[in-house]
Design a protein around this motif. Structure first.
Motif, PDB file in Angstrom:
ATOM      1  N   GLY A   1     -56.229 105.767  12.974  1.00 26.63           N
ATOM      2  CA  GLY A   1     -57.580 105.278  12.992  1.00 26.63           C
ATOM      3  C   GLY A   1     -58.256 105.578  14.308  1.00 26.63           C
ATOM      4  N   ILE A   2     -59.528 105.260  14.394  1.00 23.59           N
ATOM      5  CA  ILE A   2     -60.340 105.500  15.576  1.00 23.59           C
ATOM      6  C   ILE A   2     -60.884 104.166  16.035  1.00 23.59           C
ATOM      7  CG2 ILE A   2     -62.276 106.796  16.508  1.00 23.59           C
ATOM      8  CD1 ILE A   2     -62.052 108.459  13.882  1.00 23.59           C
ATOM      9  N   ASN A   3     -60.705 103.834  17.312  1.00 22.53           N
ATOM     10  CA  ASN A   3     -61.184 102.570  17.840  1.00 22.53           C
ATOM     11  C   ASN A   3     -62.173 102.820  18.954  1.00 22.53           C
ATOM     12  OD1 ASN A   3     -59.418 100.905  16.251  1.00 22.53           O
ATOM     13  ND2 ASN A   3     -57.751 101.632  17.538  1.00 22.53           N
ATOM     14  N   ALA A   4     -63.343 102.205  18.840  1.00 19.40           N
ATOM     15  CA  ALA A   4     -64.351 102.343  19.887  1.00 19.40           C
ATOM     16  C   ALA A   4     -64.124 101.290  20.956  1.00 19.40           C
ATOM     17  CB  ALA A   4     -65.747 102.199  19.296  1.00 19.40           C
ATOM     18  N   GLU A   5     -64.254 101.682  22.202  1.00 22.89           N
ATOM     19  CA  GLU A   5     -64.166 100.755  23.311  1.00 22.89           C
ATOM     20  C   GLU A   5     -65.392 100.955  24.174  1.00 22.89           C
ATOM     21  OE1 GLU A   5     -60.601 101.261  25.472  1.00 22.89           O
ATOM     22  OE2 GLU A   5     -59.295 100.522  23.859  1.00 22.89           O
ATOM     23  N   TYR A   6     -65.963  99.858  24.634  1.00 18.21           N
ATOM     24  CA  TYR A   6     -67.172  99.947  25.432  1.00 18.21           C
ATOM     25  C   TYR A   6     -66.846  99.619  26.885  1.00 18.21           C
ATOM     26  CZ  TYR A   6     -69.101  99.876  20.802  1.00 18.21           C
ATOM     27  OH  TYR A   6     -69.362 100.192  19.503  1.00 18.21           O
ATOM     28  N   GLY A   7     -67.288 100.500  27.762  1.00 15.81           N
ATOM     29  CA  GLY A   7     -67.014 100.303  29.172  1.00 15.81           C
ATOM     30  C   GLY A   7     -67.985  99.316  29.783  1.00 15.81           C
ATOM     31  N   GLY A   8     -68.009  99.217  31.117  1.00 15.36           N
ATOM     32  CA  GLY A   8     -68.908  98.314  31.801  1.00 15.36           C
ATOM     33  C   GLY A   8     -70.311  98.864  31.845  1.00 15.36           C
ATOM     34  N   SER A   9     -71.100  98.387  32.806  1.00 13.35           N
ATOM     35  CA  SER A   9     -72.509  98.768  32.868  1.00 13.35           C
ATOM     36  C   SER A   9     -72.713 100.220  33.288  1.00 13.35           C
ATOM     37  CB  SER A   9     -73.243  97.838  33.840  1.00 13.35           C
ATOM     38  OG  SER A   9     -72.654  97.948  35.133  1.00 13.35           O
ATOM     39  N   LYS A  10     -71.667 100.850  33.836  1.00  8.10           N
ATOM     40  CA  LYS A  10     -71.819 102.206  34.351  1.00  8.10           C
ATOM     41  C   LYS A  10     -71.233 103.276  33.455  1.00  8.10           C
ATOM     42  CE  LYS A  10     -71.984 100.817  39.214  1.00  8.10           C
ATOM     43  NZ  LYS A  10     -71.376 101.008  40.571  1.00  8.10           N
ATOM     44  N   ARG A  11     -70.557 102.884  32.379  1.00  2.41           N
ATOM     45  CA  ARG A  11     -69.917 103.915  31.572  1.00  2.41           C
ATOM     46  C   ARG A  11     -69.717 103.443  30.135  1.00  2.41           C
ATOM     47  NH1 ARG A  11     -64.026 106.625  32.639  1.00  2.41           N
ATOM     48  NH2 ARG A  11     -63.344 104.555  32.029  1.00  2.41           N
ATOM     49  N   MET A  12     -69.814 104.387  29.200  1.00  8.74           N
ATOM     50  CA  MET A  12     -69.446 104.133  27.810  1.00  8.74           C
ATOM     51  C   MET A  12     -68.268 105.034  27.479  1.00  8.74           C
ATOM     52  SD  MET A  12     -73.071 104.028  25.774  1.00  8.74           S
ATOM     53  CE  MET A  12     -73.519 105.672  26.301  1.00  8.74           C
ATOM     54  N   GLN A  13     -67.340 104.528  26.670  1.00  9.71           N
ATOM     55  CA  GLN A  13     -66.237 105.376  26.260  1.00  9.71           C
ATOM     56  C   GLN A  13     -65.704 104.936  24.911  1.00  9.71           C
ATOM     57  OE1 GLN A  13     -63.152 104.983  29.255  1.00  9.71           O
ATOM     58  NE2 GLN A  13     -62.022 103.566  27.970  1.00  9.71           N
ATOM     59  N   ALA A  14     -65.060 105.869  24.219  1.00 10.58           N
ATOM     60  CA  ALA A  14     -64.439 105.574  22.931  1.00 10.58           C
ATOM     61  C   ALA A  14     -63.150 106.365  22.830  1.00 10.58           C
ATOM     62  CB  ALA A  14     -65.379 105.929  21.780  1.00 10.58           C
ATOM     63  N   LYS A  15     -62.126 105.727  22.283  1.00 10.36           N
ATOM     64  CA  LYS A  15     -60.841 106.384  22.074  1.00 10.36           C
ATOM     65  C   LYS A  15     -60.725 106.833  20.627  1.00 10.36           C
ATOM     66  CE  LYS A  15     -58.034 104.010  25.570  1.00 10.36           C
ATOM     67  NZ  LYS A  15     -56.834 103.168  25.774  1.00 10.36           N
ATOM     68  N   GLY A  16     -60.001 107.920  20.405  1.00  6.43           N
ATOM     69  CA  GLY A  16     -59.770 108.397  19.050  1.00  6.43           C
ATOM     70  C   GLY A  16     -58.551 109.295  18.997  1.00  6.43           C
ATOM     71  N   ALA A  17     -58.302 109.857  17.825  1.00  6.96           N
ATOM     72  CA  ALA A  17     -57.140 110.733  17.647  1.00  6.96           C
ATOM     73  C   ALA A  17     -57.425 111.767  16.577  1.00  6.96           C
ATOM     74  CB  ALA A  17     -55.908 109.909  17.273  1.00  6.96           C
ATOM     75  N   TRP A  18     -56.873 112.950  16.778  1.00  5.30           N
ATOM     76  CA  TRP A  18     -56.838 113.969  15.729  1.00  5.30           C
ATOM     77  C   TRP A  18     -55.472 113.863  15.081  1.00  5.30           C
ATOM     78  CZ3 TRP A  18     -58.046 116.233  20.780  1.00  5.30           C
ATOM     79  CH2 TRP A  18     -59.424 116.324  21.008  1.00  5.30           C
ATOM     80  N   LYS A  19     -55.455 113.501  13.810  1.00  3.62           N
ATOM     81  CA  LYS A  19     -54.177 113.301  13.130  1.00  3.62           C
ATOM     82  C   LYS A  19     -54.331 113.668  11.665  1.00  3.62           C
ATOM     83  CE  LYS A  19     -50.439 109.965  12.491  1.00  3.62           C
ATOM     84  NZ  LYS A  19     -49.985 108.572  12.745  1.00  3.62           N
ATOM     85  N   GLY A  20     -53.407 114.490  11.159  1.00  7.33           N
ATOM     86  CA  GLY A  20     -53.474 114.882   9.760  1.00  7.33           C
ATOM     87  C   GLY A  20     -54.759 115.635   9.473  1.00  7.33           C
TER      88      GLY A  20
END
Length: 300
Positions: A1-20
């Motif tokens: 699966g893909i999970n979004a994570e939100y950074g602090g006031s200075k950065r946005m980021q999201a984690k994910g994976a290429w699988k299958g």
């Protein structure tokens, strides 16, 4: 699966994976449509840096595309705003100017399909949102034009010998169909017909009156078209332009609403595989029986 994570006031980021299947590769491959995607919105016009990082040593990159409010993009000729190169590095970044009110879709990918790994996509601008875009519903049909089953287009009476796929639509939906041959030596042109039908029997006749959609015969590796499907039965007939052009092929059907596959159990069985939205492999007979039982339960 893909999970979004939100950074602090200075950065946005999201984690994910290429699988299958989600390891779809770049735009050179029809499977790019299965890659993870993220919807990026900003509150103000801003120059930002967008960065991708990975855990493996794949050749990685990303596209910045224009989407709608939900992050959906056209699956045929998507509008590319910007793109990175593809490099075998742990991370790479490109600058971009983002405007308020535009729905940016970031699609991280590897250069080649089936290269698995985890990644992080991030921006040095924190006043916005970065959200996972849910994937489209899809069916994948795999078959082969071989001998008699290489029937050519409807200009030839042998067209009916081509492998045919049957689907049932319960709710009106937008759809995109793609036929693909993964063989650089293949020389004929590819196309397909989508025909409204009364049942799941193979077509014997195609007329302009019952063709709902078709793909022009313009490319030897891939053919694609976007169309609407109202409730009912449909037969999909992928084909080459000329008869006797042999090749293994895949047909992808992407839809907004769920569409069910129905495979007729033939006496002379053409080997075909159907993969549903969950990636499961279903035999012809199983797909046929399961779907007929579902229709009976629903009183259809």
């Amino acid at each position: 699966g893909i999970n979004a994570e939100y950074g602090g006031s200075k950065r946005m980021q999201a984690k994910g994976a290429w699988k299958g299947r989600t390891a779809g590769g770049c735009f050179n491959h029809p499977s790019w449509r299965f890659n993870p995607r993220f919807l990026l919105k900003v509150r103000h016009k801003r120059d930002v840096n967008i960065k991708i990082s990975q855990t493996e040593d794949n050749h990685i990159g990303f596209y910045i595309l224009k989407g709608n409010d939900n992050g959906k993009i056209p699956l045929v000729d998507p509008p590319v705003i910007s793109k990175s190169g593809f490099k075998s590095k742990k991370s790479l970044a490109i600058p971009a100017t983002l405007d308020k009110g535009i729905n940016y879709v970031i699609m991280p990918c590897t250069f080649e399909p089936r290269k698995e790994g985890e990644f992080i996509i991030s921006s040095d601008y924190g006043k916005g949102s970065l959200e996972v875009v849910p994937p489209e519903k899809h069916l994948v049909f795999e078959a082969e034009w071989l001998g008699k089953s290489a029937g050519g287009c409807k200009n030839h009476k042998t067209f009916k010998n081509n492998p045919q796929f049957h689907v049932f639509v319960e709710e009106e939906t937008e759809a995109t169909g793609i036929v693909n041959v993964d063989d650089s030596e293949f020389k004929d042109y590819l196309g397909f017909y989508v025909v409204k039908s009364e049942d799941e029997k193979d077509l014997q006749v195609i007329s302009s009156k019952n063709i709902v959609a078709k793909c022009n015969f313009e490319d030897s590796m891939q053919g694609a078209a976007t169309f609407s499907l109202s409730p009912g039965h449909y037969t999909i007939l992928p084909c080459t332009y000329k008869p006797s052009s042999e090749a293994k092929f895949s047909f992808f059907l992407f839809t907004e609403k769920e569409v069910k596959a129905i495979m007729e159990d033939k006496t002379e069985k053409i080997e075909q595989q159907v993969k549903g939205a969950q990636g499961e492999l279903v035999s012809e007979k199983q797909a046929h029986l399961r779907t007929i039982e579902d229709l009976k339960k629903n009183g259809r």
